[in-house]
Scaffold this active site. Structure first.
Site, short mmCIF file in Angstrom:
data_model
loop_
_atom_site.label_atom_id
_atom_site.label_comp_id
_atom_site.label_asym_id
_atom_site.label_seq_id
_atom_site.Cartn_x
_atom_site.Cartn_y
_atom_site.Cartn_z
N HIS A 137 4.87 4.06 -3.23
CA HIS A 137 6.06 4.35 -3.28
C HIS A 137 6.00 5.50 -4.29
CE1 HIS A 137 4.34 2.60 -7.85
NE2 HIS A 137 4.68 4.13 -7.95
N GLU A 142 9.84 0.86 -3.98
CA GLU A 142 8.51 -0.07 -4.10
C GLU A 142 9.10 -0.03 -2.34
OE1 GLU A 142 6.26 -0.29 -5.63
OE2 GLU A 142 6.55 -1.60 -7.72
C1 GLP Z 1 4.71 5.85 -11.25
C2 GLP Z 1 5.39 6.70 -11.56
C3 GLP Z 1 5.94 7.63 -9.89
C4 GLP Z 1 4.37 8.46 -9.47
C5 GLP Z 1 3.14 7.32 -10.00
C6 GLP Z 1 1.81 7.68 -9.15
O1 GLP Z 1 5.02 4.43 -10.82
N1 GLP Z 1 6.92 6.34 -11.60
O2 GLP Z 1 6.78 8.85 -10.45
O3 GLP Z 1 4.41 8.60 -8.56
O4 GLP Z 1 3.16 6.20 -10.98
O5 GLP Z 1 1.79 7.24 -10.64
P1 GLP Z 1 -0.01 8.29 -10.89
O6 GLP Z 1 0.33 9.88 -10.40
O7 GLP Z 1 -0.05 8.23 -11.98
O8 GLP Z 1 -1.19 7.52 -9.90
#
Ligand code: GLP
Length: 259
Positions: A137, A142
């Site tokens: 995503h 999603e």
């Molecule tokens: C969340 C955010 C996304 C992000 C994703 C991955 O779901 N809405 O924008 O890319 O998390 O997060 P992380 O960078 O902490 O792995």
């Protein structure tokens, strides 16, 4: 798509900071900001450049990708709060010029239309930072998200709620619903910059970059965009079939070509 494989997460952060710095130093610019842990190192690097190298954000404005629905702005894990505590509070970007979908809106339908209109009224996003979820995503789009979707309400998968539980007291506290820019909204940005580090992101990156264009991997929508830079460390690159070619292309990049 340009795939930039860096040896370490620190080099990922400084490469992405270089890209953002180029836009900020060029004058008034609209930044697309992401939350989650992936851009945190970049934000720290940009804050250091603001402090030590006079990187001036006073002419910039910014739009966030997404927000939890029903989480008050003042909650420390609302993206409204997170972007301020992790980035905006450490640079001279005017907090009033940092917009995000309002997760407290009484009428989400009106709010999603307002948000898309406000991005368009600002002239669109120049450079959009993106992280990637383990299920592919971007924002909170999603699997199954329409590749041309606009800002709207989405339901999080159980996996995303489990992944994001580390920011809350437990998975039960992670909201089920969110407001997110759609894949079409994100694709309107003029330059997409994806950031990913660690082995946990390797399969999602491979699906996004080398897999089929599919709503099953929402990040694969980047394949339709004309200006994408994917900046990843060796661990996040470990499932890419053409990693050697991407390294070779970067090594032989003409000196006049920027990201
Ligand atoms: C969340 C955010 C996304 C992000 C994703 C991955 O779901 N809405 O924008 O890319 O998390 O997060 P992380 O960078 O902490 O792995």
């Amino acid at each position: 798509m340009e795939i930039v494989i860096q040896p370490t997460p620190a080099e990922v952060d400084s490469t992405v900071a270089d890209i953002v710095e180029g836009y900020v130093r060029a004058g008034a610019t609209t930044l697309g900001l992401a939350t989650g842990s992936s851009p945190i190192g970049t934000y720290r690097e940009l804050a250091a450049r603001h402090r030590d190298a006079e990187l001036d954000f006073s002419l910039a404005r910014a739009f966030l990708l997404d927000e939890y629905l029903g989480l008050p702005k003042r909650h420390p894990q609302s993206y409204y709060s997170v972007i301020r505590s992790e980035f905006v509070d450490h640079v001279n970007l005017d907090p009033a010029m940092v917009s995000s979908p309002n997760g407290e809106a009484q009428c989400p339908e009106k709010e999603i239309a307002r948000y898309d209109q406000s991005i368009a009224a600002a002239g669109g996003v120049d450079v959009q930072l993106l992280g990637i979820g383990t299920d592919g995503h971007i924002g909170f789009n999603e699997p199954g998200s329409s590749l041309t979707s606009r800002t709207r309400v989405k339901t999080l998968t159980e996996q995303t709620r489990i992944d994001n539980a580390r920011f809350f007291d437990g998975v039960d506290d992670v909201p089920h619903h969110v407001l997110t820019q759609g894949l079409g909204t994100i694709s309107d940005a003029r330059h997409l910059v994806m950031i990913a580090t660690g082995e946990g992101k390797a399969d999602a990156i491979a699906a996004a970059v080398e897999g089929p264009l599919s709503a099953f991997c929402p990040a694969s929508v980047m394949q339709l965009h004309r200006h994408v830079t994917v900046v990843i460390d060796e661990a996040a690159a470990s499932s890419l079939k053409l990693a050697d070619y991407y390294r070779y292309a970067l090594e032989h990049k003409p000196s006049w070509q920027s990201f």
